[in-house]
Design an enzyme around this catalytic site. Structure first.
Site, PDB file in Angstrom:
ATOM      1  N   TYR A  63      -6.386  17.290   7.999  1.00  0.00           N
ATOM      2  CA  TYR A  63      -7.719  17.877   8.151  1.00  0.00           C
ATOM      3  C   TYR A  63      -8.089  18.708   6.928  1.00  0.00           C
ATOM      4  O   TYR A  63      -7.233  19.141   6.170  1.00  0.00           O
ATOM      5  CB  TYR A  63      -7.806  18.708   9.431  1.00  0.00           C
ATOM      6  CG  TYR A  63      -6.964  19.966   9.444  1.00  0.00           C
ATOM      7  CD1 TYR A  63      -7.518  21.217   9.199  1.00  0.00           C
ATOM      8  CD2 TYR A  63      -5.601  19.903   9.713  1.00  0.00           C
ATOM      9  CE1 TYR A  63      -6.759  22.365   9.229  1.00  0.00           C
ATOM     10  CE2 TYR A  63      -4.823  21.049   9.749  1.00  0.00           C
ATOM     11  CZ  TYR A  63      -5.402  22.281   9.499  1.00  0.00           C
ATOM     12  OH  TYR A  63      -4.633  23.415   9.516  1.00  0.00           O
ATOM     13  N   ASP A  81      -4.511  28.302  13.922  1.00  0.00           N
ATOM     14  CA  ASP A  81      -4.675  26.845  13.882  1.00  0.00           C
ATOM     15  C   ASP A  81      -5.985  26.486  14.583  1.00  0.00           C
ATOM     16  O   ASP A  81      -6.240  26.969  15.692  1.00  0.00           O
ATOM     17  CB  ASP A  81      -3.506  26.165  14.600  1.00  0.00           C
ATOM     18  CG  ASP A  81      -2.203  26.325  13.830  1.00  0.00           C
ATOM     19  OD1 ASP A  81      -1.961  27.425  13.289  1.00  0.00           O
ATOM     20  OD2 ASP A  81      -1.414  25.373  13.790  1.00  0.00           O
ATOM     21  N   HIS A  86      -1.389  34.367  12.472  1.00  0.00           N
ATOM     22  CA  HIS A  86       0.013  34.365  12.063  1.00  0.00           C
ATOM     23  C   HIS A  86       0.090  33.949  10.598  1.00  0.00           C
ATOM     24  O   HIS A  86      -0.837  33.324  10.063  1.00  0.00           O
ATOM     25  CB  HIS A  86       0.861  33.442  12.951  1.00  0.00           C
ATOM     26  CG  HIS A  86       0.403  32.020  12.980  1.00  0.00           C
ATOM     27  ND1 HIS A  86      -0.546  31.550  13.866  1.00  0.00           N
ATOM     28  CD2 HIS A  86       0.761  30.940  12.231  1.00  0.00           C
ATOM     29  CE1 HIS A  86      -0.748  30.269  13.681  1.00  0.00           C
ATOM     30  NE2 HIS A  86       0.036  29.864  12.684  1.00  0.00           N
ATOM     31  N   ARG A 133      12.574  26.941   2.094  1.00  0.00           N
ATOM     32  CA  ARG A 133      12.445  26.788   3.537  1.00  0.00           C
ATOM     33  C   ARG A 133      11.410  25.722   3.836  1.00  0.00           C
ATOM     34  O   ARG A 133      10.385  25.622   3.157  1.00  0.00           O
ATOM     35  CB  ARG A 133      12.019  28.110   4.161  1.00  0.00           C
ATOM     36  CG  ARG A 133      11.972  28.069   5.692  1.00  0.00           C
ATOM     37  CD  ARG A 133      10.677  28.624   6.225  1.00  0.00           C
ATOM     38  NE  ARG A 133      10.640  28.538   7.678  1.00  0.00           N
ATOM     39  CZ  ARG A 133       9.555  28.771   8.402  1.00  0.00           C
ATOM     40  NH1 ARG A 133       8.433  29.109   7.810  1.00  0.00           N
ATOM     41  NH2 ARG A 133       9.576  28.649   9.705  1.00  0.00           N
TER      42      ARG A 133
END
Length: 358
Positions: free
Chosen positions: A120, A187, A247, A258
């Site tokens: 997106y 999100d 977040h 990571r």
């Protein structure tokens, strides 16, 4: 990959914020003897902020709401993690060789995204800024979810009751280098159903809630809640943690490489780019395949890891592949209140830093 050049930035961040890397929740309810007193926290060398005990109580209540809407489980063994990490390295190698479709790979300093199944638009790719403006790419513009993601990750989550069969149709791999970050965001609610599921690999880190990013110099405010995320752990966000608080990943929480695999389901009515979108890939405008990272150059190898480059990891400063003149504005992935000091600095300096493809 070498981590040289990152430690200074992380030390600078630590000196500018009141954070400590103990991954504990810093906000404790005040006892009666301290009621009504005020405490001062220094967020930067230039600013002091006062927080009353009442404010601390409110933040503790908010932290409890986050805790109650997060589930974490340790499912993947070190051996399983190692096998999945080899597959992630293969994805990185294919991307550097230019073997993926145009919108599968999204590069930013110290953090690359790989969209599979569904991708997106966000940040500087949007014609109009703000929450609710994100759009799914047209079908076929990102690669399908690799079979190993189904076999090694999704099926394990289904068998452990984390998600139902057939839930996932979007998988994103975020690959962070030391000092990388992703700014505070929610999100997109109109794009993705809940829950949001993520699995961590390569190293331990932390997911922070309720932070506020500022830039030039880069600063991150005290989080409402810090959630440790261990290698091989599964994190499930729903309710308050997914919908009502931002977040982020802070730079100081990425001490080693990571990666995280984010598994989501798009909503049936999620808006999608139409064929007349400016992001359409006509042959005349299609960019060349992505080149391999030039991470072994001898000339000034630490240049790409300095704070001014990390500052460009703000989503509104990302350069989409087909937009040469991105508009300024607030990031759609960080639509909570944000200072305007970045725009003011750009206007006063008149100098634009061009992001280099790696």
């Amino acid at each position: 990959m070498a981590a040289s050049g990152y430690s200074d930035l992380r030390e600078k961040l630590k000196s500018m914020t009141p954070h400590r890397d103990d991954y504990g929740n810093k906000f404790r309810a005040s006892n009666g003897s301290e009621k009504g007193r005020k405490r001062k926290y220094r967020e930067s060398d230039d600013d002091e902020y006062e927080h009353s005990d009442d404010s601390a109580d409110l933040r503790e209540q908010e932290a409890r709401r986050v805790r109650s809407s997060v589930i974490q489980r340790s499912i993947f063994t070190p051996e399983e993690c190692a096998r999945i990490e080899e597959k992630i390295d293969e994805v990185v190698a294919k991307a550097e060789a230019g073997l993926y479709r145009e919108h599968t790979v999204d590069r930013a300093p110290l953090r690359n995204k790989y969209f599979f199944g569904e991708g997106y638009t966000y940040g500087a790719q949007l014609e109009r800024r703000g929450p609710g403006q994100e759009r799914l790419y047209r079908k076929g513009e990102v690669d399908e979810i690799p079979s190993w993601v189904h076999e090694l990750v999704i099926e394990r989550l289904v068998s452990n009751g984390v998600i139902p069969e057939g839930f996932v149709n979007s998988a994103v791999i975020n690959d962070y280098q030391p000092g990388g970050c992703i700014v505070s965001h929610v999100d997109p609610l109109h794009i993705f159903a809940r829950p949001i599921v993520s699995v961590s690999f390569f190293s331990d880190s932390a997911l922070c809630f309720g932070c506020r990013f500022q830039f030039k110099p880069i600063r991150v405010s005290e989080p409402v809640f810090v959630l440790p995320v261990r290698r091989g752990s599964v994190t499930v966000l729903s309710g308050y943690a997914a919908d009502d608080i931002t977040h982020c990943i802070r730079p100081q929480d990425i001490k080693e490489r990571r990666a995280v695999i984010i598994l989501r389901k798009t909503k049936p009515d999620a808006p999608r780019l139409d064929s007349e979108s400016p992001l359409s890939s006509s042959p005349a405008l299609r960019p060349a395949p992505l080149k391999a990272k030039r991470s072994h150059r001898k000339a000034d190898p630490d240049a790409a890891h300095r704070p001014r480059v990390l500052e460009m990891d703000k989503e509104e400063n990302r350069h989409p592949s087909l937009s040469r003149h991105p508009r300024r504005g607030a990031s759609s992935e960080n639509y909570r209140s944000r200072d305007e000091d970045h725009d003011k600095h750009q206007e006063s300096s008149g100098r634009k830093v061009k992001m280099r493809r790696h």
